[in-house]
Design an enzyme around this catalytic site. Structure first.
Site, mmCIF file in Angstrom:
data_model
loop_
_atom_site.group_PDB
_atom_site.id
_atom_site.type_symbol
_atom_site.label_atom_id
_atom_site.label_comp_id
_atom_site.label_asym_id
_atom_site.label_seq_id
_atom_site.Cartn_x
_atom_site.Cartn_y
_atom_site.Cartn_z
ATOM 1 N N ALA A 32 1.029 1.644 2.934
ATOM 2 C CA ALA A 32 2.339 2.442 2.647
ATOM 3 C C ALA A 32 3.070 1.547 1.913
ATOM 4 O O ALA A 32 4.230 1.030 1.864
ATOM 5 C CB ALA A 32 3.108 2.486 4.172
ATOM 6 N N HIS A 37 5.839 -4.113 -3.020
ATOM 7 C CA HIS A 37 4.116 -4.666 -3.148
ATOM 8 C C HIS A 37 3.727 -4.411 -4.561
ATOM 9 O O HIS A 37 2.999 -5.545 -5.026
ATOM 10 C CB HIS A 37 3.338 -3.571 -2.311
#
Length: 291
Positions: A32, A37
């Site tokens: 996700a 990230h």
């Protein structure tokens, strides 16, 4: 970008990187993926470095009443994001590959790092984190691994484990990435409806106000109580708002780095956030812009 799903294929791919003389950087994730990230991927990239990202929704770090079943899974889109940001290898094992039949080992980091804050609110959570991270280290055998500072307690636990068990992996924390309005990026933000998303801004705002007060020498207890009150007024069910030593997560003494951490639930979504008290100027900017 290559995707591998078996330990044998992973070891072969990493061996090829090593044969090139490359350093190996690991970015562990549960998928996700979002811009937070990608900041880890960008931090990991560099000359002579091969970046390995893992996507594994680790069942061992979820409690029986937590959101394992509904945790967002979107590997195809995640893989595209990773490739676009220069990731070299995606390690995406199934649960059966990570925890085969007969798996019976748990890694625990004892003491004050894991029995407070999220450790108290989520019993067994950090045993699951430590177990899967050590497995990832043994599987990938990276030189360096990157973790976001949004989960400050997790970062502290991983650092302690890596040092205690002589993992030989450098642990790098990457600053929390935020939306334009100040909310910390999180895979769980997608659970928030429009009203909850607006009220969620109380979390970074409350931490900012408390950090400013503590930073200028006002009593910490009063600042923490005010932050809790602000969150409850916004509709949060508060797990904790705490001022801790940034390294030990114990009592915060003046003259050492301090961190202000909070976890709270709005609707069915549990959010966490933290700020460094010394970063008063940056926190004040967030409060001024978004308050």
């Amino acid at each position: 970008m290559q995707t591998v799903r078996t330990l044998h294929a992973l070891r072969e791919a990493v061996a090829e990187f090593r044969a090139e003389g490359a350093r190996v950087a690991l970015v562990p994730t549960m998928g996700a993926l979002h811009a937070g990230h990608m900041a880890l991927i960008e931090a990991a990239r560099g000359p002579g470095v091969r970046v390995v990202a893992s996507i594994f929704v680790n069942p061992k770090q979820f409690g029986p009443n937590e959101d394992l079943a509904r945790y967002p899974r979107r590997e195809a889109g995640d893989a595209r994001m990773l490739a676009e940001h220069g990731c070299d290898l995606l390690w995406a094992p199934a649960v059966e590959e990570m925890y085969p039949d007969g798996f019976a080992t748990t890694v625990s980091v004892a003491g004050g790092l894991t029995d407070v804050l999220d450790g108290a609110a989520r019993p067994g959570h950090f045993d699951g984190v430590a177990t899967v991270v050590l497995k990832l280290f043994n599987q990938v055998r990276p030189d360096v691994a990157y973790f976001g500072e949004k989960d400050w307690q997790q970062l502290a636990v991983v650092r302690r484990m890596a040092a205690d068990l002589d993992c030989g992996v450098e642990i790098v924390g990457v600053p929390t990435q935020r939306e334009d309005d100040g909310l910390a990026l999180s895979s769980r933000n997608i659970y928030l409806d429009e009203g909850e998303r607006a009220r969620a801004l109380a979390l970074p705002r409350a931490l900012g106000v408390a950090a400013r007060a503590i930073g200028r020498g006002e009593p910490a207890d009063a600042a923490l109580a005010d932050a809790r009150g602000a969150l409850e007024s916004a509709g949060f069910d508060v797990d904790y708002v705490a001022l801790v030593d940034a390294e030990t997560l114990g009592e915060a003494d003046a003259g050492r780095p301090r961190r202000l951490l909070a976890a709270a639930r709005i609707g069915t979504t549990r959010l966490i956030d933290n700020v460094a008290v010394e970063e008063v100027q940056r926190v004040n900017l967030s409060v001024t812009m978004f308050g």
